[in-house]
Design an enzyme around this catalytic site. Structure first.
Site, PDB file in Angstrom:
ATOM      1  N   GLU A 106       5.695 -63.829-109.938  1.00 46.72           N
ATOM      2  CA  GLU A 106       4.991 -63.721-111.216  1.00 46.72           C
ATOM      3  C   GLU A 106       5.989 -63.592-112.374  1.00 46.72           C
ATOM      4  O   GLU A 106       5.785 -64.163-113.451  1.00 46.72           O
ATOM      5  CB  GLU A 106       4.038 -62.532-111.180  1.00 46.72           C
ATOM      6  CG  GLU A 106       2.848 -62.776-110.240  1.00 46.72           C
ATOM      7  CD  GLU A 106       1.957 -61.560-110.083  1.00 46.72           C
ATOM      8  OE1 GLU A 106       0.739 -61.682-110.303  1.00 46.72           O
ATOM      9  OE2 GLU A 106       2.477 -60.484-109.720  1.00 46.72           O
ATOM     10  N   GLU A 126      -0.085 -60.532-101.847  1.00 42.31           N
ATOM     11  CA  GLU A 126      -0.882 -59.333-102.115  1.00 42.31           C
ATOM     12  C   GLU A 126      -2.156 -59.242-101.289  1.00 42.31           C
ATOM     13  O   GLU A 126      -2.641 -58.153-100.987  1.00 42.31           O
ATOM     14  CB  GLU A 126      -1.228 -59.269-103.613  1.00 42.31           C
ATOM     15  CG  GLU A 126      -0.068 -58.905-104.515  1.00 42.31           C
ATOM     16  CD  GLU A 126       0.820 -60.086-104.869  1.00 42.31           C
ATOM     17  OE1 GLU A 126       1.745 -59.911-105.670  1.00 42.31           O
ATOM     18  OE2 GLU A 126       0.596 -61.199-104.341  1.00 42.31           O
TER      19      GLU A 126
END
Length: 697
Positions: A106, A126
């Site tokens: 990210e 995640e």
């Protein structure tokens, strides 16, 4: 202390992330990134910025040591740090090598440009913690690799090598040479050519048929995810990247992660994540304890377990000498190993050259003398103490000083086995689970005299052969089998009381177990359980006998291996089929025991089976057989098919509430068919329930 080192190379500032081992994005690292961006912006001599990590990792994402602490939400949080990067007044280039995962990816997506080595591993994992990417991953990734590829990556969490993204907006350059040299050259090119400050957020997400695609994906993911809410929440966030402006999509992402963080499934997955990392920590064995070199391994026994154990070491590139008593058995074992590798080749998972190289590491032998130079020997022979005595007496005579002597026993006393040698400090239990080359769990049995360096070596070796190792003290059955004995006994008790074979298994499987207790008994082999029961009956004269299970074994019904057990099996088919003959045996045994069958609910079946595990687990903790409750959970998650989304028996009991568990146990204790004392709460369970605490508090 983690930090971000700031340096300059001519007109380019370099911010190097430094938080070993995986550059977790700690508060200090996030602060360092923001401070570095500010410093570069204020320096007129700096015209571009490169953010990089180490060869091993650009960044593996969030710093797990901060989980559960205030630092997680202390500014600058990751989205804030990414905002500084994205809005920097000078071009920011990510130089990526090693792992680039989760928040690390990210962060890279927040940079204006990205340069990577071809073998860098990229992922948004995640979902494996029951959550979704929370710093823009669901919004930015679809913009650079397309909706379908992004959704696959986010829902699976699977790493993908960077070379697969060459030619997409994700990567501006893929370099085989020196990464930093290439990144600096690229940064200067950006400056010289006055290239724009590209923002991934400004890209449009396109798909020719978003409605049809997301409808199909929702049905597919929903069917596959079942007990896991995170994958569908990931889909909702990715869908928002197509249908909503970037900032509104970010809100969907934030709302999704907040909701998921509150789910029991996410709590269970996060518990399992940390539990697995705790298993290697042994309270009285320092992490810097010297270990012994294991360059050659011996395995005694070329049966199913011995060959499976051997494959683990062959896969790790460690030579194995496998010993059998007869040529026929040895040949059969070697052929079994060969078939495993041939299967890998046929499936395209291994080249013929690699398969041959693995087989070349295997030395078959009919003589213990060929074990003289091994560093570790593991016996995988018949589970009988007399046989173990013969093996270890020979090993003590033949093996070199310092060699580790290990038993694959699943129930027997490792201290007694160690006593058959003149070097008990070198003896340890290494309990593999079948099939040994596939099952992830390895119970490491620490004898009273096992040396600390032997234990440390076993734990290190487990990582080498990619096992999750859990340390157990010595007791009958250790952690896993001692607990499963109580679980199985309670299932059989309910079979006596009125539940059917099929109902018991279906109830447990609906709870989430991979397999019900009676199907599991058929798979393992009824004769194994019968042998253990007969030994326990002899050692405990007042013990209640499992009449139905014993009767089936007396009839030669040992499960899949004989085509009949609690179920019947057709040749070449593992499907468990209802057998009226078993119903007849059950009815006869109930009549002999004077039991009038009653209806038993699925809820009662689940509670009695699972709470039997919990109570015995609490006793194991009391006795110090297991170091911590989470170790017990790892045994059951990796070795016994306990549903991962429930976190293991001890975690599940804490989620239910230990006081509620004890209350139910008191009701079960009133059952006239229960053996006296079976449902008496372990002292630790009763104490923690009264205090309103968890097991490890």
């Amino acid at each position: 202390m983690s930090t971000a080192h700031y340096d300059s190379n001519g007109n380019v500032a370099v911010i190097r992330l430094d938080n070993p081992p995986v550059n977790g994005l700690s508060l200090e690292l996030r602060q360092g990134i923001v401070e570095g961006i500010k410093k570069a912006e204020q320096d007129d001599a700096i015209e571009a910025i490169v953010i990089t990590g180490s060869d091993r990792a650009f960044s593996g994402g969030a710093d797990i040591t901060e989980f559960g602490t205030p630092k997680v939400m202390q500014e600058p949080i990751l989205t804030t740090a990414i905002h500084y990067v994205e809005t920097a007044k000078k071009p920011v280039i990510a130089a990526i090598s090693g792992n680039c995962m989760g928040g690390g990816l990210e962060l890279a997506l927040g940079c204006h440009y990205r340069v990577s080595t071809p073998d860098a591993q990229m992922a948004l994992p995640e979902v494996k913690l029951g959550i979704l990417p929370g710093a823009g991953g669901t919004q930015r990734l679809p913009r650079v690799i397309g909706v379908e590829h992004a959704l696959n990556m986010i829902v699976s969490g699977t790493p993908v090598p960077a070379k697969q993204f060459q030619g997409t907006p994700l990567l501006d350059e893929v370099v085989d040479g020196d990464l930093m040299e290439a990144a600096l050259a690229f940064a200067r090119k950006v400056v010289a050519d006055k290239m724009p400050l590209k923002k991934v957020r400004d890209l449009k997400v396109k798909h020719p048929n978003p409605e049809g695609f997301f409808m199909f994906a929702r049905n597919t993911i929903g069917a596959m995810a079942k007990n896991y809410p995170a994958p569908l929440k990931c889909l909702e966030a990715v869908e928002a990247s197509v249908k909503k402006p970037f900032d509104e999509g970010m809100k969907v992402e934030r709302d999704g992660i907040k909701q998921l963080m509150q789910t029991p499934e996410s709590a269970a997955l996060r518990h399992a994540f940390f539990a697995e990392r705790k298993t290697s920590k042994i309270s009285d064995v320092p992490s810097d304890t010297p270990t012994r070199d294991i360059n050659k391994v011996g395995v005694i026994g070329a049966g199913t377990m011995g060959t499976g154990i051997s494959i683990n070491f062959l896969n790790a590139g460690i030579p194995v000498t496998i010993v059998e008593m007869k040529q026929e058995g040895l040949d059969r074992g070697v052929e079994a190993v060969r078939k495993v590798y041939e299967g890998q080749v046929k499936k395209g998972r291994m080249t013929e050259e690699k398969a041959k190289a693995k087989m070349d590491l295997l030395t078959p032998s009919l003589s213990y003398d060929d074990l003289k130079d091994v560093d570790l020997v593991i016996e995988a022979v018949f589970e009988e103490m007399g046989v173990k005595e013969q093996v270890f007496t020979k090993l003590d005579e033949i093996c070199k000083p310092g060699a580790i002597l290990a038993s694959n026993t699943s129930t027997l006393d490792v201290n007694k086995i160690a006593g058959f040698t003149k070097r008990p400090e070198d003896v340890i239990g290494l309990h593999f689970f079948s099939p040994a080359n596939i099952m992830k769990l390895l119970e490491v049995i620490r004898g009273d005299k096992t040396a600390k360096d032997v234990l440390a070596t076993a734990m290190k070796l487990a990582k080498t052969i990619r096992k999750t190792a859990v340390v157990s003290g010595v007791c009958d059955g250790f952690i896993g089998n001692r607990m499963i004995n109580q679980y199985s006994r309670e299932a059989l008790t309910m079979l006596e009381e009125g539940a059917s074979v099929q109902q018991i298994d279906k109830a447990i499987e609906k709870f989430g177990f991979a397999m019900g207790p009676l199907r599991m008994a058929d798979l393992a082999g009824g004769d194994i359980g019968w042998a253990i029961r007969k030994r326990l009956y002899a050692e405990n004269p007042g013990m209640k006998k499992n009449l139905i299970a014993d009767r089936l074994c007396e009839m030669g019904r040992f499960g899949q291996k004989t085509g009949a057990g609690f179920y019947k099996y057709e040749p070449g088919n593992r499907k468990a089929l209802h057998d009226p003959e078993v119903d007849k045996v059950v009815d006869e045994c109930r009549a002999e025991m004077g039991i009038t069958p009653r209806k038993i609910s699925n809820d009662e079946i689940v509670k009695r089976c699972v709470y039997a595990l919990v109570n015995e687990g609490a006793r194991i903790l009391e006795e110090g057989i297991a170091q911590r409750a989470s170790d017990i959970d790892m045994v059951y998650l990796t070795g016994y098919g306990f549903p991962v989304f429930r976190g293991g028996p001890m975690h599940y009991a804490e989620q239910v509430g230990l006081a509620n568990v004890v209350r139910d146990m008191e009701a079960f204790d009133a059952n006239p068919n229960t053996q006296k004392g079976f449902w008496e709460p372990a002292d630790l369970l009763a104490k923690r329930a009264a205090e309103g605490k968890g097991f490890d508090q």
